[in-house]
Design an enzyme around this catalytic site. Sequence first.
Site, mmCIF file in Angstrom:
data_model
loop_
_atom_site.group_PDB
_atom_site.id
_atom_site.type_symbol
_atom_site.label_atom_id
_atom_site.label_comp_id
_atom_site.label_asym_id
_atom_site.label_seq_id
_atom_site.Cartn_x
_atom_site.Cartn_y
_atom_site.Cartn_z
ATOM 1 N N ARG A 101 9.039 -12.475 -17.491
ATOM 2 C CA ARG A 101 8.765 -12.715 -18.922
ATOM 3 C C ARG A 101 9.986 -12.241 -19.695
ATOM 4 N NH1 ARG A 101 3.452 -11.630 -22.633
ATOM 5 N NH2 ARG A 101 2.881 -13.489 -21.461
ATOM 6 N N HIS A 128 5.474 -21.464 -22.116
ATOM 7 C CA HIS A 128 4.519 -20.522 -21.499
ATOM 8 C C HIS A 128 3.649 -21.341 -20.542
ATOM 9 C CE1 HIS A 128 2.174 -17.090 -20.758
ATOM 10 N NE2 HIS A 128 1.632 -16.860 -21.943
HETATM 11 N N1 CP Z 1 -1.727 -15.021 -23.584
HETATM 12 C C1 CP Z 1 -0.865 -14.167 -23.016
HETATM 13 O O1 CP Z 1 0.103 -14.526 -22.350
HETATM 14 O O2 CP Z 1 -1.186 -12.864 -23.213
HETATM 15 P P1 CP Z 1 -0.250 -11.629 -22.888
HETATM 16 O O3 CP Z 1 0.922 -11.684 -23.818
HETATM 17 O O4 CP Z 1 -1.121 -10.431 -23.150
HETATM 18 O O5 CP Z 1 0.192 -11.708 -21.456
HETATM 19 N N1 NVA Z 2 3.746 -17.372 -28.837
HETATM 20 C C1 NVA Z 2 3.306 -16.064 -28.432
HETATM 21 C C2 NVA Z 2 2.481 -16.142 -27.195
HETATM 22 C C3 NVA Z 2 1.852 -14.839 -26.782
HETATM 23 C C4 NVA Z 2 1.083 -14.948 -25.514
HETATM 24 C C5 NVA Z 2 4.522 -15.178 -28.220
HETATM 25 O O1 NVA Z 2 5.524 -15.642 -27.678
HETATM 26 O O2 NVA Z 2 4.462 -13.999 -28.608
#
Ligand code: CP
Ligand code: NVA
Length: 300
Positions: A101, A128
């Site tokens: 990430r 994502h």
């Molecule tokens: N929706 C999602 O990816 O949540 P987190 O940021 O908590 O992993």
């Molecule tokens: N668009 C959001 C998604 C979180 C899961 C972010 O990048 O923070």
Amino acid sequence: MKHLLNIESLDAAQIDGILARTAEMKRLRGPHPDAPLAGECWALMFSKSSTRTRISFEVGIRELGGQPVFLAANDIQLGRGEPISDTARVMGRMVQGAVIRTYAQGDVEQFAALSGLRTINALTDLEHPCQILSDLFTIIEKRGSLDGLTVTFIGDGDCNVARSWIWAAAKLGFALRIAAPAKFQPPAELVRRAGGDIVVTTDVLGASTGADVLYTDVWVSMGKEDETAFRNAQFGGYQINQAAVDAAGGSPLVMHCLPAYRGKEITADVFEGNAQTIFDQAENRLHTQKAVLTLLEKRG
Ligand code: CP
Ligand code: NVA
């Protein structure tokens, strides 16, 4: 499939394969009897916060018989400027897979190329994929199929989640409506390149009319915190509220990838009224993660 780097590079058959495997993982639940990741260590290298993605991968890897190694980017030398290219080549010699990430999509792609490891994008600024695969599974679980459905995304139409929705709609052929302020719409060139039945508008109620799914995400994505005041001003009204639900008519699935900010992208009452769907959606991250982990091809 060696890696899961984005939805853009998947085809419909690969997505269908992941969704079918997700159903199998959900049926099985818990520790996998065949321990398909036995003897493997997987690095989870995270430069941004996470609840769902982190826990679903940590638990999922364990349930598949492997060992997760969580590495917060700031705790390793990456956070002090060691290049991703060197980090990748070190990890390639020590672990069997990586879940990353971070900010730049290019970093995940470079890591995958240089480490030789099965590599999963656990969220970048651009996509994502794990979230959207899980969301597709949730919709099919609740509605039987995606055929003929219209998904309406309300909020930051240029964020990672919205962009992954664009690619999913284009690949699978369902209709996608994106209601976003003019400054936060996906680039027209991207929408054109994706193809499919995708409409981008500033009209929240128009986009919600007849929708089967109303979906939203935070107004301020991770890494954009210094734009919070500007974004809060721009996004007022780009919200799933009762008016949007009424415009959809029937009983739309109301979905949120979480975390949720009540009173911003969704009202508290609509959130709580749809908590069953939203937390089923969160649970399905675990089953989807396990599906992806078992589908990536091991090094030959
Ligand atoms: N929706 C999602 O990816 O949540 P987190 O940021 O908590 O992993
Ligand atoms: N668009 C959001 C998604 C979180 C899961 C972010 O990048 O923070």
